[in-house]
Write a protein that holds these residues in place. Structure first.
Motif, PDB file in Angstrom:
ATOM      1  N   LEU A   1     -29.909 -28.500 -63.266  1.00 24.54           N
ATOM      2  CA  LEU A   1     -30.170 -29.365 -64.384  1.00 24.54           C
ATOM      3  C   LEU A   1     -31.498 -30.340 -64.159  1.00 24.54           C
TER       4      LEU A   1
ATOM      5  N   HIS B   1     -30.412 -25.726 -67.202  1.00 26.60           N
ATOM      6  CA  HIS B   1     -30.069 -26.715 -68.253  1.00 26.60           C
ATOM      7  C   HIS B   1     -31.003 -27.810 -68.404  1.00 26.60           C
TER       8      HIS B   1
ATOM      9  N   THR C   1     -21.626 -27.776 -66.844  1.00 22.48           N
ATOM     10  CA  THR C   1     -22.840 -26.889 -66.750  1.00 22.48           C
ATOM     11  C   THR C   1     -22.477 -25.417 -66.318  1.00 22.48           C
TER      12      THR C   1
END
Length: 290
Positions: A12, A39, A283
């Motif tokens: 992420l 992400h 996630t």
């Protein structure tokens, strides 16, 4: 690419910008994904960078709508997904006061109005979090006070909505007072995220700029003190500053470096545990690898 055994790992980038019209946009997302990124939290660019000179809160709406559009396009390119973070860049207050002749109180009202509109998108589930903060450079006392009032207004919305607030602020390793402002308004300190953070921070959750020195400190602190942190690039997607601040490939590369350096737990903290703690996002559950 990240090694095959880590192919299912979420990666992420907690804070970057994508230009929907003028620069790399989705090509930057493809670079991120190609290196193993999964992400993104995409923060709207400063309103004036998208051609909006706001006089009311409502003037920010097209900025937020364009950001949501490109986030949807970004999600289509990712094995995970992207989320919008919407708000008002704190540097706008100087533009309003110094360049456009508004008083600090008038500027505060415009910026708080923009946050009111951003909060509408969060309330409808179209955005994940809010962005606010205060200038990272010297300003007058009146501008400083107005900026702090804008920040506290964002905290009030965060408390009402149960969402995180990302902050743009001065370089520091101690923001306990600001975290206390949030808690006084019902927003837990861990849901205040200081973007562009160093490896150590008291008060809010640090979103650590992904250079090796800062990440080394953050990783050590995560293990020693069970301290949450996130990773970011603050990529600005600006045609006049290609690659600034860090490029979109940086977070996947730094994740690989952290793993090679033995920081497995810290990587899990930054990309699984902390996103769940701060934003309530999964996630791992939103990750689908071909």
């Amino acid at each position: 690419m990240i090694d095959d055994e880590n192919d299912e790992r979420p990666v992420l980038d907690n804070h970057l910008h994508l230009d929907p019209d003028a620069h790399r946009g989705i090509d930057a997302v493809r670079d991120f994904a190609r290196l193993g990124g999964t992400h993104l939290l995409v923060v709207n660019k400063p309103s004036w960078h998208l051609g909006v000179e706001a006089d009311t809160g409502e003037d920010f709406r097209p900025v937020f709508e364009r950001t949501i559009d490109i986030v949807s396009d970004a999600t289509a390119e990712l094995p995970g997904r992207a989320w919008p973070v919407l708000g008002v860049h704190p540097g706008l207050i100087s533009r309003l006061v110094d360049d456009r002749g508004y008083s600090p109180d008038e500027a505060r009202e415009i910026m708080q109005g923009g946050l009111d509109v951003a909060a509408e998108f969060v309330a409808r589930g179209e955005a994940l979090a809010l962005k606010s903060g205060r200038p990272h450079y010297d300003v007058s006392e009146a501008v400083w006070d107005a900026s702090n009032a804008v920040t506290c207004h964002a905290f009030e919305h965060g408390s009402e909505l149960g969402c995180a607030v990302q902050l743009h602020a001065e370089a520091t390793e101690d923001m306990t007072a600001v975290a206390e402002w949030a808690e006084d308004r019902g927003l837990p300190a861990h849901k205040v995220v200081k973007h562009y953070a160093a490896g150590r921070l008291n008060g809010p959750t640090p979103s650590v700029m992904s250079d090796k020195d800062r990440l080394e400190r953050a990783a050590e602190r995560a293990v020693e003190h069970d301290a949450p942190f996130l990773m970011e690039t603050d990529y600005v997607d600006d045609p006049d500053r290609p690659g600034a601040v860090l490029g979109p490939k940086t977070v996947p590369r730094r994740v690989r470096w952290l793993l090679e350096s033995g920081h497995e737990q810290a990587v899990h903290t930054a990309h699984v545990d902390t996103p769940a703690l701060v934003y309530g996002i999964d996630t791992e559950g939103t990750l689908e690898r071909a």
